[in-house]
Write a protein that holds these residues in place. Sequence first.
Motif, PDB file in Angstrom:
ATOM      1  N   PRO A 110       0.749  -1.394  -0.051  1.00 40.56           N
ATOM      2  CA  PRO A 110       0.131  -0.035  -0.008  1.00 40.56           C
ATOM      3  C   PRO A 110       0.991   1.351   0.030  1.00 40.56           C
ATOM      4  N   CYS A 111       2.119   1.444   0.565  1.00 43.94           N
ATOM      5  CA  CYS A 111       2.919   2.494   0.632  1.00 43.94           C
ATOM      6  C   CYS A 111       3.060   2.999  -0.869  1.00 43.94           C
ATOM      7  N   TYR A 112       3.340   2.056  -1.885  1.00 46.89           N
ATOM      8  CA  TYR A 112       3.330   2.763  -3.332  1.00 46.89           C
ATOM      9  C   TYR A 112       2.691   3.684  -3.548  1.00 46.89           C
ATOM     10  N   ARG A 113       1.188   3.369  -3.290  1.00 48.11           N
ATOM     11  CA  ARG A 113      -0.025   4.244  -3.776  1.00 48.11           C
ATOM     12  C   ARG A 113       0.017   5.404  -2.668  1.00 48.11           C
ATOM     13  N   ASN A 114       0.120   5.163  -1.333  1.00 43.89           N
ATOM     14  CA  ASN A 114       0.076   6.230  -0.483  1.00 43.89           C
ATOM     15  C   ASN A 114       0.957   7.299  -0.722  1.00 43.89           C
ATOM     16  N   ALA A 314     -13.848  -8.469   9.274  1.00 46.83           N
ATOM     17  CA  ALA A 314     -14.709  -9.120  10.220  1.00 46.83           C
ATOM     18  C   ALA A 314     -13.836 -10.509  10.638  1.00 46.83           C
ATOM     19  N   LEU A 315     -13.505 -11.235   9.639  1.00 44.36           N
ATOM     20  CA  LEU A 315     -12.909 -12.215   9.727  1.00 44.36           C
ATOM     21  C   LEU A 315     -11.594 -12.218  10.831  1.00 44.36           C
ATOM     22  N   CYS A 316     -10.467 -11.408  10.540  1.00 42.41           N
ATOM     23  CA  CYS A 316      -9.530 -10.889  11.180  1.00 42.41           C
ATOM     24  C   CYS A 316      -9.709 -10.359  12.600  1.00 42.41           C
ATOM     25  N   LYS A 317     -11.104  -9.831  12.948  1.00 43.41           N
ATOM     26  CA  LYS A 317     -11.479  -9.485  14.337  1.00 43.41           C
ATOM     27  C   LYS A 317     -11.712 -10.879  15.067  1.00 43.41           C
ATOM     28  N   GLU A 318     -12.711 -11.496  14.291  1.00 44.12           N
ATOM     29  CA  GLU A 318     -13.236 -12.896  14.984  1.00 44.12           C
ATOM     30  C   GLU A 318     -12.006 -13.673  15.370  1.00 44.12           C
ATOM     31  N   TRP A 319     -10.842 -13.941  14.452  1.00 42.11           N
ATOM     32  CA  TRP A 319      -9.743 -14.719  14.597  1.00 42.11           C
ATOM     33  C   TRP A 319      -8.820 -14.165  15.913  1.00 42.11           C
ATOM     34  N   LEU A 320      -8.766 -12.692  15.926  1.00 40.65           N
ATOM     35  CA  LEU A 320      -7.813 -12.148  16.906  1.00 40.65           C
ATOM     36  C   LEU A 320      -8.872 -12.431  18.241  1.00 40.65           C
ATOM     37  N   GLU A 321     -10.022 -12.338  18.174  1.00 36.15           N
ATOM     38  CA  GLU A 321     -10.820 -12.432  19.865  1.00 36.15           C
ATOM     39  C   GLU A 321     -11.062 -13.654  20.095  1.00 36.15           C
ATOM     40  N   THR A 322     -11.045 -14.827  19.064  1.00 35.17           N
ATOM     41  CA  THR A 322     -11.375 -16.133  19.673  1.00 35.17           C
ATOM     42  C   THR A 322     -10.358 -16.990  19.337  1.00 35.17           C
ATOM     43  N   LEU A 323      -9.304 -16.571  18.666  1.00 34.94           N
ATOM     44  CA  LEU A 323      -8.139 -17.541  18.235  1.00 34.94           C
ATOM     45  C   LEU A 323      -7.029 -16.989  18.877  1.00 34.94           C
ATOM     46  N   ASN A 324      -6.968 -15.695  19.327  1.00 39.50           N
ATOM     47  CA  ASN A 324      -5.759 -14.988  19.696  1.00 39.50           C
ATOM     48  C   ASN A 324      -4.648 -15.185  18.480  1.00 39.50           C
ATOM     49  N   LEU A 325      -5.398 -14.867  17.303  1.00 38.66           N
ATOM     50  CA  LEU A 325      -4.288 -15.030  16.095  1.00 38.66           C
ATOM     51  C   LEU A 325      -4.564 -13.634  15.254  1.00 38.66           C
ATOM     52  N   ALA A 326      -3.367 -13.076  14.965  1.00 39.89           N
ATOM     53  CA  ALA A 326      -3.551 -11.763  14.263  1.00 39.89           C
ATOM     54  C   ALA A 326      -3.024 -11.943  12.938  1.00 39.89           C
ATOM     55  N   VAL A 327      -4.018 -11.653  11.853  1.00 39.71           N
ATOM     56  CA  VAL A 327      -3.703 -11.631  10.456  1.00 39.71           C
ATOM     57  C   VAL A 327      -4.145 -10.295  10.246  1.00 39.71           C
ATOM     58  N   THR A 328      -3.661  -9.980   8.655  1.00 37.82           N
ATOM     59  CA  THR A 328      -4.000  -8.849   8.181  1.00 37.82           C
ATOM     60  C   THR A 328      -5.089  -8.713   7.177  1.00 37.82           C
ATOM     61  N   PRO A 329      -6.089  -8.037   7.382  1.00 39.43           N
ATOM     62  CA  PRO A 329      -7.113  -8.183   6.419  1.00 39.43           C
ATOM     63  C   PRO A 329      -6.780  -7.164   4.765  1.00 39.43           C
ATOM     64  N   GLY A 330      -7.056  -8.116   3.789  1.00 40.10           N
ATOM     65  CA  GLY A 330      -6.743  -7.528   2.506  1.00 40.10           C
ATOM     66  C   GLY A 330      -7.043  -6.168   1.925  1.00 40.10           C
ATOM     67  N   ILE A 331      -7.735  -5.453   2.633  1.00 40.04           N
ATOM     68  CA  ILE A 331      -8.003  -4.013   2.185  1.00 40.04           C
ATOM     69  C   ILE A 331      -7.055  -3.229   2.210  1.00 40.04           C
ATOM     70  N   ASP A 332      -6.033  -3.503   2.974  1.00 37.87           N
ATOM     71  CA  ASP A 332      -4.800  -2.760   2.962  1.00 37.87           C
ATOM     72  C   ASP A 332      -4.179  -2.594   1.562  1.00 37.87           C
ATOM     73  N   PHE A 333      -4.287  -3.740   1.073  1.00 39.45           N
ATOM     74  CA  PHE A 333      -3.362  -4.223  -0.324  1.00 39.45           C
ATOM     75  C   PHE A 333      -4.291  -4.058  -1.341  1.00 39.45           C
ATOM     76  N   ASP A 334      -5.680  -3.951  -1.235  1.00 39.55           N
ATOM     77  CA  ASP A 334      -6.414  -3.795  -2.469  1.00 39.55           C
ATOM     78  C   ASP A 334      -7.849  -3.093  -2.047  1.00 39.55           C
ATOM     79  N   ARG A 335      -7.950  -2.035  -2.359  1.00 38.46           N
ATOM     80  CA  ARG A 335      -8.882  -1.052  -1.874  1.00 38.46           C
ATOM     81  C   ARG A 335     -10.350  -1.511  -2.447  1.00 38.46           C
ATOM     82  N   GLU A 336     -10.400  -2.027  -3.412  1.00 37.93           N
ATOM     83  CA  GLU A 336     -11.681  -2.578  -4.126  1.00 37.93           C
ATOM     84  C   GLU A 336     -11.924  -3.980  -3.894  1.00 37.93           C
TER      85      GLU A 336
END
Length: 377
Positions: A110-114, A314-336
Motif C-alpha cells: 500500500p505504501c506505493y499508492r500512498n 470481520a474475519l480478522c477481528k473474529e480470529w483475533l478475539e477467538t483464536l488470539n491469532l493476528a492476521v491482516t485484512p486484504g483491504i490494506d493491499f487492494d481497496r476494491e
Amino acid sequence: MQVMGAARRREEAGHEILHLEVGQPSTSAPAAVIAAAHAALENDRLGYTGALGLPELRDRISRWYRDRYGLLIPADRIAVTTGASGSCVLSFLALWDPGANVGVIEPGYPCYRNDLEAFGINVVRIPVDAATGFRPTTADLDAAGPLDGLVLASPNNPTGTVLSQQHLAPLLKWCAAGGTQVIVDEIYHGLVFDQPAPSALEFDQEVLVFNSFSKYFSMTGWRLGWVVAPEALVPAIERLAQNLTIAPPTLSQLAGLAAFDSLEECEANVGRYRRNRDSLLGALRQSGFSDIAPADGAFYVWVDISHTGKTASALCKEWLETLNLAVTPGIDFDRERGESFVRLSIAGSEHDIVEAGERIKAWAAKDTAAAGSNEAR
C-alpha cells in the motif's frame, strides 16, 4: 496498523497472541552484523556519511550484483537509503512530477499508492487476479492506458508472486517502447522457494531497482536499503537525499557490510520460511481455503476467504478475539477487492506457524459444525 494495535491491546490484557500480521522476520540480524555494530560503536565516530552512503558499502552492493546475478553494476549507480521506504520517496520524487500517471499493481504494497498520492501523482490501478497467478500482463498495461511510470514488485507483497523472465521481460519491453519509466521493488529477493527471481536489471539497465537489508538479511529496524538507478538520475537522487535525510544511518551501514558474509544464516531462515509456508498451506487447505495465491517467494500467504461469507475485516477481528491469532485484512493491499482476502505472514517461528494452523483448523471445524446446525433448524 489497526490489527497490530488491537493485538497489542489484547496482549496488554494478558492474552498470548500469535503474530501473523507482521511483515518482518522473527530472527535478529546475523551474528556478524551485530558484532560489526558493537565494533563500530566502540571504534567509529559515527558521523554523517555522504548522502549516497559509504563508498565501501556501495562497492559491496555492486559486488553482490556481480556474484548473485552476474551483473556489472557500477557503484556510482547505487544509492544507499534509509530502508526501501527511503528508496520509494527518493525515486518517486526524482522520476515523476505531480499529475504524472503511474501504474500500481493491486493487490500490492500500500505504501506505493500512498506515497505517490501524497506527492500529487495520479495512481492508475492495475488489478490482477488468480487467472494470471496474480501477475500483470501486457494486456493489463494496454487496458491501463498511457503510463508515465509503472511500479512492479517481485516477489510481491502480499501475494508472494515471482515474476520470472517470461513474465518480466515482456512488461519491460512494453514500457521501454512507450517511454514508461519502471521501478521494480526487489526487497524480497533471496526469499524464493520454487523458482529463481531474476533481477529486472538483467533485462533493462534503465529501470530503477529497490532492495533492502530488512527481509533477507533480517535487519528491519536497522533502516537500511538501496536503489540502483540509471546514471543520469543519480544526481537528482543525491540532491533529494541531501535535503530529506542528509545520509543513511552510519551505524547500520558499517554493520551492513557484514551482512554479505552471513549467507549461511540467511539461507537457514529461507529454509524455515519454506517449511512454514508448506505447513500453513496444508492447514489452510484442510480448513477449506482452496483459493490461495502462489506464495512462490517473500514470506506471505494471500488467501481468498470469500466462501466464508465474511469480510476480511470481520474475519480478522473474529480470529483475533477467538483464536488470539493476528492476521491482516486484504483491504490494506487492494481497496476494491481486499475484503475478500487476508494476508498471513510465515516469518515467525515454526512452532508459532504450526500452532496457528491448528487454531485455524479448529475454527473451521467449529464453523462448519455451526453452519450444519443452522441448516438443520
